[in-house]
Scaffold this active site. Structure first.
Site, PDB file in Angstrom:
ATOM      1  N   LYS A   1     -58.629 -23.865  14.120  1.00 50.91           N
ATOM      2  CA  LYS A   1     -59.554 -24.775  13.432  1.00 50.91           C
ATOM      3  C   LYS A   1     -59.102 -24.902  11.999  1.00 50.91           C
ATOM      4  O   LYS A   1     -58.802 -23.896  11.343  1.00 50.91           O
ATOM      5  CB  LYS A   1     -60.970 -24.160  13.496  1.00 50.91           C
ATOM      6  CG  LYS A   1     -62.030 -24.985  12.832  1.00 50.91           C
ATOM      7  CD  LYS A   1     -62.768 -25.836  13.830  1.00 50.91           C
ATOM      8  CE  LYS A   1     -63.529 -26.969  13.177  1.00 50.91           C
ATOM      9  NZ  LYS A   1     -62.702 -28.150  12.838  1.00 50.91           N
TER      10      LYS A   1
ATOM     11  N   SER B   1     -68.428 -26.965  10.429  1.00 46.75           N
ATOM     12  CA  SER B   1     -67.651 -27.592  11.502  1.00 46.75           C
ATOM     13  C   SER B   1     -67.902 -26.862  12.817  1.00 46.75           C
ATOM     14  O   SER B   1     -67.999 -27.485  13.877  1.00 46.75           O
ATOM     15  CB  SER B   1     -66.158 -27.541  11.186  1.00 46.75           C
ATOM     16  OG  SER B   1     -65.805 -28.603  10.351  1.00 46.75           O
TER      17      SER B   1
ATOM     18  N   LYS C   1     -53.908 -25.769  10.522  1.00 48.57           N
ATOM     19  CA  LYS C   1     -54.028 -26.840   9.523  1.00 48.57           C
ATOM     20  C   LYS C   1     -52.982 -27.886   9.858  1.00 48.57           C
ATOM     21  O   LYS C   1     -51.974 -27.583  10.499  1.00 48.57           O
ATOM     22  CB  LYS C   1     -53.773 -26.264   8.126  1.00 48.57           C
ATOM     23  CG  LYS C   1     -54.274 -27.122   6.997  1.00 48.57           C
ATOM     24  CD  LYS C   1     -55.725 -26.844   6.646  1.00 48.57           C
ATOM     25  CE  LYS C   1     -56.234 -27.807   5.603  1.00 48.57           C
ATOM     26  NZ  LYS C   1     -57.577 -27.450   5.124  1.00 48.57           N
TER      27      LYS C   1
ATOM     28  N   GLY D   1     -61.372 -32.839   8.477  1.00 48.39           N
ATOM     29  CA  GLY D   1     -60.856 -33.536   7.303  1.00 48.39           C
ATOM     30  C   GLY D   1     -60.348 -32.572   6.239  1.00 48.39           C
ATOM     31  O   GLY D   1     -60.533 -31.364   6.331  1.00 48.39           O
ATOM     32  N   ASP D   2     -59.685 -33.123   5.253  1.00 47.42           N
ATOM     33  CA  ASP D   2     -59.254 -32.385   4.049  1.00 47.42           C
ATOM     34  C   ASP D   2     -58.925 -33.487   3.037  1.00 47.42           C
ATOM     35  O   ASP D   2     -59.425 -34.615   3.173  1.00 47.42           O
ATOM     36  CB  ASP D   2     -58.047 -31.483   4.362  1.00 47.42           C
ATOM     37  CG  ASP D   2     -57.715 -30.504   3.233  1.00 47.42           C
ATOM     38  OD1 ASP D   2     -58.383 -29.466   3.140  1.00 47.42           O
ATOM     39  OD2 ASP D   2     -56.806 -30.783   2.421  1.00 47.42           O
TER      40      ASP D   2
ATOM     41  N   GLN E   1     -56.554 -20.233   6.132  1.00 42.85           N
ATOM     42  CA  GLN E   1     -57.629 -20.605   7.062  1.00 42.85           C
ATOM     43  C   GLN E   1     -57.930 -19.474   8.055  1.00 42.85           C
ATOM     44  O   GLN E   1     -59.078 -19.289   8.460  1.00 42.85           O
ATOM     45  CB  GLN E   1     -57.213 -21.870   7.816  1.00 42.85           C
ATOM     46  CG  GLN E   1     -58.335 -22.613   8.483  1.00 42.85           C
ATOM     47  CD  GLN E   1     -59.121 -23.508   7.532  1.00 42.85           C
ATOM     48  OE1 GLN E   1     -58.526 -24.224   6.740  1.00 42.85           O
ATOM     49  NE2 GLN E   1     -60.428 -23.451   7.593  1.00 42.85           N
TER      50      GLN E   1
ATOM     51  N   ASN F   1     -64.795 -35.108  -1.731  1.00 39.33           N
ATOM     52  CA  ASN F   1     -65.877 -34.598  -0.891  1.00 39.33           C
ATOM     53  C   ASN F   1     -66.436 -33.276  -1.412  1.00 39.33           C
ATOM     54  O   ASN F   1     -67.657 -33.110  -1.537  1.00 39.33           O
ATOM     55  CB  ASN F   1     -65.337 -34.435   0.540  1.00 39.33           C
ATOM     56  CG  ASN F   1     -66.359 -33.801   1.446  1.00 39.33           C
ATOM     57  OD1 ASN F   1     -66.265 -32.621   1.763  1.00 39.33           O
ATOM     58  ND2 ASN F   1     -67.369 -34.554   1.840  1.00 39.33           N
TER      59      ASN F   1
ATOM     60  N   LYS G   1     -60.189 -17.078   6.161  1.00 33.23           N
ATOM     61  CA  LYS G   1     -61.442 -17.769   5.836  1.00 33.23           C
ATOM     62  C   LYS G   1     -62.327 -17.861   7.080  1.00 33.23           C
ATOM     63  O   LYS G   1     -63.507 -17.541   7.052  1.00 33.23           O
ATOM     64  CB  LYS G   1     -61.111 -19.184   5.335  1.00 33.23           C
ATOM     65  CG  LYS G   1     -62.312 -20.020   4.992  1.00 33.23           C
ATOM     66  CD  LYS G   1     -61.924 -21.465   4.716  1.00 33.23           C
ATOM     67  CE  LYS G   1     -60.884 -21.562   3.620  1.00 33.23           C
ATOM     68  NZ  LYS G   1     -60.686 -22.952   3.164  1.00 33.23           N
TER      69      LYS G   1
HETATM   70  P1  NDP Z   1     -60.808 -35.464  -1.204  1.00 34.26           P
HETATM   71  O1  NDP Z   1     -59.651 -36.213  -0.727  1.00 34.26           O
HETATM   72  O2  NDP Z   1     -62.175 -35.890  -0.828  1.00 34.26           O
HETATM   73  O3  NDP Z   1     -60.762 -35.311  -2.786  1.00 34.26           O
HETATM   74  C1  NDP Z   1     -59.669 -34.708  -3.445  1.00 34.26           C
HETATM   75  C2  NDP Z   1     -59.897 -34.850  -4.928  1.00 34.26           C
HETATM   76  O4  NDP Z   1     -58.924 -34.109  -5.647  1.00 34.26           O
HETATM   77  C3  NDP Z   1     -59.773 -36.279  -5.405  1.00 34.26           C
HETATM   78  O5  NDP Z   1     -60.658 -36.426  -6.462  1.00 34.26           O
HETATM   79  C4  NDP Z   1     -58.313 -36.336  -5.862  1.00 34.26           C
HETATM   80  O6  NDP Z   1     -58.074 -37.335  -6.827  1.00 34.26           O
HETATM   81  C5  NDP Z   1     -58.198 -34.978  -6.499  1.00 34.26           C
HETATM   82  N1  NDP Z   1     -56.810 -34.548  -6.573  1.00 34.26           N
HETATM   83  C6  NDP Z   1     -55.873 -34.522  -5.605  1.00 34.26           C
HETATM   84  N2  NDP Z   1     -54.719 -34.071  -6.078  1.00 34.26           N
HETATM   85  C7  NDP Z   1     -54.931 -33.804  -7.371  1.00 34.26           C
HETATM   86  C8  NDP Z   1     -54.133 -33.315  -8.411  1.00 34.26           C
HETATM   87  N3  NDP Z   1     -52.841 -33.014  -8.209  1.00 34.26           N
HETATM   88  N4  NDP Z   1     -54.716 -33.135  -9.611  1.00 34.26           N
HETATM   89  C9  NDP Z   1     -56.016 -33.417  -9.819  1.00 34.26           C
HETATM   90  N5  NDP Z   1     -56.811 -33.918  -8.883  1.00 34.26           N
HETATM   91  C10 NDP Z   1     -56.272 -34.100  -7.682  1.00 34.26           C
HETATM   92  O7  NDP Z   1     -60.558 -33.933  -0.724  1.00 34.26           O
HETATM   93  P2  NDP Z   1     -61.595 -32.760  -0.528  1.00 34.26           P
HETATM   94  O8  NDP Z   1     -62.668 -32.821  -1.545  1.00 34.26           O
HETATM   95  O9  NDP Z   1     -61.946 -32.710   0.915  1.00 34.26           O
HETATM   96  O10 NDP Z   1     -60.662 -31.484  -0.809  1.00 34.26           O
HETATM   97  C11 NDP Z   1     -60.491 -30.919  -2.104  1.00 34.26           C
HETATM   98  C12 NDP Z   1     -60.011 -29.487  -1.980  1.00 34.26           C
HETATM   99  O11 NDP Z   1     -60.977 -28.717  -1.242  1.00 34.26           O
HETATM  100  C13 NDP Z   1     -58.697 -29.293  -1.239  1.00 34.26           C
HETATM  101  O12 NDP Z   1     -58.013 -28.186  -1.794  1.00 34.26           O
HETATM  102  C14 NDP Z   1     -59.145 -28.929   0.166  1.00 34.26           C
HETATM  103  O13 NDP Z   1     -58.165 -28.192   0.866  1.00 34.26           O
HETATM  104  C15 NDP Z   1     -60.359 -28.069  -0.157  1.00 34.26           C
HETATM  105  N6  NDP Z   1     -61.312 -27.900   0.938  1.00 34.26           N
HETATM  106  C16 NDP Z   1     -61.907 -28.994   1.525  1.00 34.26           C
HETATM  107  C17 NDP Z   1     -62.832 -28.818   2.531  1.00 34.26           C
HETATM  108  C18 NDP Z   1     -63.582 -29.953   3.118  1.00 34.26           C
HETATM  109  O14 NDP Z   1     -64.523 -29.686   3.891  1.00 34.26           O
HETATM  110  N7  NDP Z   1     -63.286 -31.197   2.805  1.00 34.26           N
HETATM  111  C19 NDP Z   1     -63.139 -27.470   3.048  1.00 34.26           C
HETATM  112  C20 NDP Z   1     -62.549 -26.386   2.299  1.00 34.26           C
HETATM  113  C21 NDP Z   1     -61.635 -26.626   1.298  1.00 34.26           C
HETATM  114  P3  NDP Z   1     -57.098 -38.592  -6.480  1.00 34.26           P
HETATM  115  O15 NDP Z   1     -57.940 -39.549  -5.723  1.00 34.26           O
HETATM  116  O16 NDP Z   1     -56.681 -39.082  -7.803  1.00 34.26           O
HETATM  117  O17 NDP Z   1     -55.934 -38.069  -5.652  1.00 34.26           O
END
Ligand code: NDP
Length: 446
Positions: free
Chosen positions: A91, A378, A127, A166-167, A112, A241, A115
């Site tokens: 997962k 999830s 992943k 998603g991620d 993961q 997200n 976690k």
């Molecule tokens: P999203 O795609 O929804 O959002 C990612 C955000 O991070 C965007 O605002 C993006 O901006 C920004 N971003 C990406 N790359 C960079 C960078 N190099 N510098 C600064 N900002 C950056 O992703 P999520 O919110 O889902 O995921 C964010 C983090 O959380 C990741 O590390 C993910 O692995 C982790 N995570 C997510 C989970 C989930 O349920 N979604 C669960 C657990 C962990 P821009 O649009 O400009 O790229």
């Protein structure tokens, strides 16, 4: 504490996977904090658990060919790393971002495993993703890409085998296209993906779960310091997200969220971020964060995302991406009086930053514990799919809350048991590792 088995395994891992620096970093963090565990359980060393654990069960790489809107064929690379399934089906999410390479997916899949063990739920670790960049692509291009990606992936996944989610770059829209193609190819309507829309098998509160869970975890870190959220100036990187729903929950609990960012820059909003406006910019209009600053009186936009760590705050929640907060940024947060840092993203703080926070007595919550609310929910989505039932938002949110409390308790107890009270990095790694190692021993050499 050092252990000779750990040093040796880390050296072997680097030699066998020379270009995978993010994987080295994640493995080093976990393995170096389980030395005390190996002292206590020599049977893990004898059974060569570390050597077996750092080699994924399977890594799949494939070509994703698709037609863009001008009819030109495009080619990307797809990945799925199925790391370890001793506790349950693989997962973990799918990431679509131009920076994705095998080492990125391996580090995420490795994290993961531990976690998912910490959630106490029956899920293994995996992943996947692609170096596809969704920025600026039309809905039709996204759909064609997702369909092509799933045309290969579908043969490797299943509701009892491997359940992606998603991620970065993969939200409800992408999960929809992926699910539609899976259903067409496999001819089954099953819980093979999570993060689905609530009308077609998704769980209420899944969208909010990682951000809300992060705030529930941070609440426990704050209360260990006799603090609560009221009036705390909070800086949250990202506006995706995780970031948006962390901001929403923190604000409801009384915090003032003063800065958020995207990869191009950050917004400073001294009056507190207007979460509804931020959500509309990101989720409905799919616009950049500077649009928020243009529409919100009193907010400032600054180019360059790393500047966000110079904004004075009590709590910092890095929620964007790996290695976004380095040693210099940590120094600046510490100098400005930051008291608690919890990782919403996976591995957003560099080892130097983590070291700086721990030496300065800043509370530090590692991602594999603090952001586990997403994967936990999830699993709750998978449970509802198996039952053919829907739970209410509050039912899911209450379960999430108690799972996050359970994770905090385990980390804090393990930190104490292994001689470093309050060290949640050690606690999370040790507690997750022991569960996985015990199951590996029980299931034999496979
Ligand atoms: P999203 O795609 O929804 O959002 C990612 C955000 O991070 C965007 O605002 C993006 O901006 C920004 N971003 C990406 N790359 C960079 C960078 N190099 N510098 C600064 N900002 C950056 O992703 P999520 O919110 O889902 O995921 C964010 C983090 O959380 C990741 O590390 C993910 O692995 C982790 N995570 C997510 C989970 C989930 O349920 N979604 C669960 C657990 C962990 P821009 O649009 O400009 O790229």
């Amino acid at each position: 504490m050092h252990h000779p088995a750990v040093e040796q395994v880390i050296e072997e891992l680097k030699a066998r996977n020379p270009d995978e620096t993010e994987f080295h970093q994640a493995a080093h963090e976990v393995l170096s904090s389980v030395a005390a565990v190996l002292e206590k359980y020599p049977e893990f060393v004898e059974a060569r658990v570390l050597q077996r654990l750092i080699e994924p069960d399977r890594q799949i790489m494939f070509r994703v060919a698709w037609l863009d809107d001008s009819g030109v064929p495009q080619v990307n690379r797809g990945f799925r790393v199925q790391f370890n399934n001793v506790l349950g089906p693989y997962k973990g999410g799918l990431r679509f971002h131009s920076s994705v390479k095998l080492g990125t997916i391996k580090f995420l899949a490795f994290e993961q495993v531990f976690k998912n063990a910490l959630t106490g739920l029956p899920i293994g670790g995996g992943k996947g993703g692609s170096d596809f960049d969704p920025h600026g692509r039309s809905d039709n291009e996204i759909m064609r890409f997702c369909q092509s990606f799933m045309t290969e992936l579908y043969r490797h996944i299943g509701a009892d085998t491997d359940v992606p989610a998603g991620d970065i770059g993969v939200g409800e829209r992408e999960i929809g296209y992926l699910f539609g193609q899976y259903k067409r190819l496999a001819n089954v309507y099953s819980g093979v993906l999570t993060g689905k829309g609530p009308q077609w098998g998704g769980s209420l509160a899944r969208k909010q779960a990682t951000g809300y869970g992060l705030v529930y975890f941070t609440t426990r870190m704050l209360s260990a310091r006799r603090m609560d959220w009221r009036g705390l100036r909070t800086v949250i990187s990202g506006y995706g997200n995780v970031a948006i729903y962390a901001a929403e929950k923190a604000e409801r609990l009384g915090a003032q969220v003063v800065a958020m960012s995207d990869s191009g820059g950050y917004v400073y909003d001294p009056n507190g971020v207007d979460i509804a406006l931020m959500r509309s910019v990101k989720e409905e209009r799919r616009a950049r964060i500077d649009v928020y600053a243009a529409e919100r009186r009193g907010a400032e936009y600054h180019a360059g995302c790393s500047g966000i760590w110079g904004v004075p705050c009590d709590v910092a929640l890095p929620c964007a991406t790996q290695n976004e907060l380095d040693g210099e940024a940590a120094k600046s947060l510490i100098a400005n009086g930051c008291k608690v840092v919890a990782e919403g993203a996976n591995m957003p703080c560099t080892p130097e930053a983590v070291q700086a926070f721990q030496s300065a007595g800043v509370g530090f919550g590692p991602g594999k514990a603090a952001n586990a609310g997403g994967v936990a929910t999830s699993l709750l989505e998978m449970a509802q799919n198996s039952q053919r039932l829907h739970w209410t938002f509050d039912e899911v949110d209450n379960k999430l809350h108690s799972i996050m409390n359970g994770i905090y308790d385990q980390c804090s107890q393990a930190a104490e048991d292994f001689g470093e009270p309050g060290n949640l990095v050690l606690g999370a790694n040790a507690a997750g590792f022991v569960k996985v190692a015990r199951a590996m021993l029980a299931q034999g050499v496979v």
